[in-house]
Design a protein around this motif. Structure first.
Motif, short mmCIF file in Angstrom:
data_model
loop_
_atom_site.label_atom_id
_atom_site.label_comp_id
_atom_site.label_asym_id
_atom_site.label_seq_id
_atom_site.Cartn_x
_atom_site.Cartn_y
_atom_site.Cartn_z
N ARG A 187 0.83 -1.20 0.00
CA ARG A 187 0.00 0.00 0.00
C ARG A 187 0.87 1.26 0.00
O ARG A 187 0.59 2.23 -0.72
CB ARG A 187 -0.93 -0.01 1.21
CG ARG A 187 -1.97 -1.12 1.17
CD ARG A 187 -3.10 -0.87 2.15
NE ARG A 187 -2.69 -0.97 3.53
CZ ARG A 187 -2.74 -2.10 4.25
NH1 ARG A 187 -3.13 -3.23 3.68
NH2 ARG A 187 -2.38 -2.11 5.52
N ARG A 199 2.86 0.86 -10.91
CA ARG A 199 1.87 0.24 -10.04
C ARG A 199 2.49 -0.91 -9.24
O ARG A 199 3.48 -1.50 -9.66
CB ARG A 199 0.72 -0.37 -10.88
CG ARG A 199 0.04 0.59 -11.81
CD ARG A 199 -1.12 -0.07 -12.54
NE ARG A 199 -0.70 -1.10 -13.49
CZ ARG A 199 -0.90 -2.40 -13.33
NH1 ARG A 199 -1.49 -2.88 -12.24
NH2 ARG A 199 -0.50 -3.27 -14.26
N CYS A 201 0.93 -4.24 -6.56
CA CYS A 201 -0.11 -4.93 -5.80
C CYS A 201 0.52 -6.13 -5.10
O CYS A 201 1.66 -6.50 -5.40
CB CYS A 201 -1.24 -5.43 -6.71
SG CYS A 201 -2.20 -4.12 -7.51
N VAL A 248 -2.67 -8.88 -13.39
CA VAL A 248 -2.31 -7.67 -12.64
C VAL A 248 -1.14 -6.95 -13.31
O VAL A 248 -1.07 -5.72 -13.31
CB VAL A 248 -1.98 -8.02 -11.18
CG1 VAL A 248 -1.48 -6.79 -10.43
CG2 VAL A 248 -3.21 -8.59 -10.48
N GLU A 252 -4.08 -4.39 -19.14
CA GLU A 252 -5.51 -4.41 -18.85
C GLU A 252 -5.82 -4.01 -17.41
O GLU A 252 -6.94 -3.62 -17.10
CB GLU A 252 -6.09 -5.79 -19.13
CG GLU A 252 -6.08 -6.16 -20.61
CD GLU A 252 -6.65 -7.55 -20.86
OE1 GLU A 252 -6.29 -8.47 -20.10
OE2 GLU A 252 -7.44 -7.69 -21.78
N ALA A 253 -4.83 -4.13 -16.55
CA ALA A 253 -5.00 -3.78 -15.13
C ALA A 253 -4.37 -2.42 -14.83
O ALA A 253 -3.91 -2.18 -13.71
CB ALA A 253 -4.40 -4.85 -14.24
N PHE A 255 -5.26 0.44 -14.00
CA PHE A 255 -5.73 1.31 -12.92
C PHE A 255 -5.79 0.57 -11.59
O PHE A 255 -6.43 1.02 -10.64
CB PHE A 255 -7.11 1.88 -13.28
CG PHE A 255 -7.44 3.18 -12.58
CD1 PHE A 255 -6.59 4.27 -12.65
CD2 PHE A 255 -8.61 3.30 -11.84
CE1 PHE A 255 -6.90 5.46 -12.00
CE2 PHE A 255 -8.93 4.49 -11.19
CZ PHE A 255 -8.07 5.57 -11.28
N LEU A 256 -5.07 -0.54 -11.51
CA LEU A 256 -5.08 -1.38 -10.31
C LEU A 256 -3.76 -1.20 -9.58
O LEU A 256 -2.69 -1.50 -10.12
CB LEU A 256 -5.26 -2.85 -10.73
CG LEU A 256 -5.58 -3.87 -9.63
CD1 LEU A 256 -6.97 -3.61 -9.06
CD2 LEU A 256 -5.51 -5.28 -10.21
N SER A 257 -3.83 -0.71 -8.34
CA SER A 257 -2.59 -0.52 -7.58
C SER A 257 -2.92 -0.41 -6.09
O SER A 257 -4.00 0.05 -5.71
CB SER A 257 -1.86 0.75 -8.04
OG SER A 257 -0.54 0.80 -7.52
N ILE A 259 -3.43 -2.70 -3.76
CA ILE A 259 -4.37 -3.62 -3.12
C ILE A 259 -3.78 -5.02 -3.04
O ILE A 259 -2.81 -5.35 -3.73
CB ILE A 259 -5.72 -3.69 -3.86
CG1 ILE A 259 -5.54 -4.31 -5.25
CG2 ILE A 259 -6.36 -2.33 -3.95
CD1 ILE A 259 -6.84 -4.80 -5.85
N ILE A 261 -4.78 -9.08 -3.59
CA ILE A 261 -5.74 -9.94 -4.26
C ILE A 261 -5.61 -11.34 -3.67
O ILE A 261 -4.55 -11.97 -3.72
CB ILE A 261 -5.49 -9.97 -5.78
CG1 ILE A 261 -5.61 -8.54 -6.34
CG2 ILE A 261 -6.47 -10.91 -6.47
CD1 ILE A 261 -5.23 -8.41 -7.78
#
Length: 279
Positions: A187, A199, A201, A248, A252-253, A255-257, A259, A261
């Protein structure tokens, strides 16, 4: 510009499965592992498979600062850092509590520190955590959180022991806290990397059928009960986790950061909802 990927713990298990998934995503994939013979064989296998990428072995202990500097220099020499799957780690039956914290949390922070200057728009990283702290509902009070959030402090292990006491010498407990630290670290790292367009994750595997997972199951018969409680009714496969990691790390991911999973077949959901737990 040549794109570069890194997979740590790439010689076997989930690391190797992630490496297979990333072949074709980058031009050169650096396979990092302590075991030279194993990682060299993996690199040859993947390159010969002809996925459009070259797999290059890189022998390294993830806790070796000088070695990590060499890894970062090799990435810079090859091109642009695109994807990192940090699967290297050890579990409770593999070492004492100090080594578990050092590899699983301190090693994660050291790797991120070494690679941070190379991060740019489109760089993505996945750090392996675990369902262990989620199953245990592990939550750090402010004093412990402050310690876990500073894993590169030279007094880190002594500070952890000073606060948690002899109980932390239980390797299962040490593992849960170390992986909780990884959740927290990711985080914070997302905030650090965001301004450059990068990014990060974490992924928390459940009970996965790998050599390391089998070793843990042999040492902890209670894991069979957890498998029975898993709603999907089976252990996971390394490929199950690698598929999530691959997504991830993909564009395609984008806007994913920041978090975690959970890839556990629904086990944590079942354990938390006692009324639905199988007999």
């Amino acid at each position: 510009m040549t794109t570069v990927g890194i997979v740590t713990g790439a010689g076997r298990g989930m690391g190797l499965a992630c490496a297979r998934r990333l072949m074709g995503m980058v031009d050169t994939l650096l396979l990092v592992d302590r075991d030279e013979a194993t990682v060299s064989a993996a690199a040859k296998e993947l390159t010969d498979a002809g996925e459009g990428s070259v797999a290059e072995p890189f022998v390294l202990d993830i806790t070796d600062r000088d070695g990590l500097a060499r890894l970062a220099a090799r990435v810079a020499e090859l091109g642009t850092l695109r994807a990192v799957a940090h699967a290297a780690g050890i579990s409770p039956t593999m070492a004492d509590w100090r080594r578990i914290f050092t590899v699983d949390l301190v090693g994660t922070a050291l790797l991120a520190e070494a690679l941070r200057p190379l991060a740019t728009t489109g760089t993505a990283m996945v750090c392996f955590a675990s369902m262990a702290p989620l199953l245990a509902n592990t939550t750090a009070d402010p004093a412990l959180a402050a310690i876990l959030d500073d894993p590169l402090d030279e007094r880190f292990l002594d500070r952890v022991h000073g606060l948690l006491g002899p109980a932390v010498e239980n390797t299962g407990l040490a593992y849960a806290w170390a992986k909780h630290g990884v959740h927290r670290f990711v985080r914070q790292e997302a905030v650090r990397l965001g301004p450059v367009g990068a990014r990060v994750c974490s992924v928390s595997p459940g009970i996965i059928d790998t050599p390391q997972g089998q070793q843990e199951a042999a040492g902890h018969p209670s894991m069979e009960r957890l498998v029975r409680q898993t709603p999907l009714g089976r252990t996971g496969r390394a490929e199950d986790v690698a598929a999530v990691v691959g997504f991830v790390l993909s564009a395609e991911a984008a806007f994913l950061s920041g978090i975690d999973i959970l890839v556990d077949g629904g086990l944590c959901a079942a354990v938390r909802d006692v009324s639905r737990m199988p007999e």
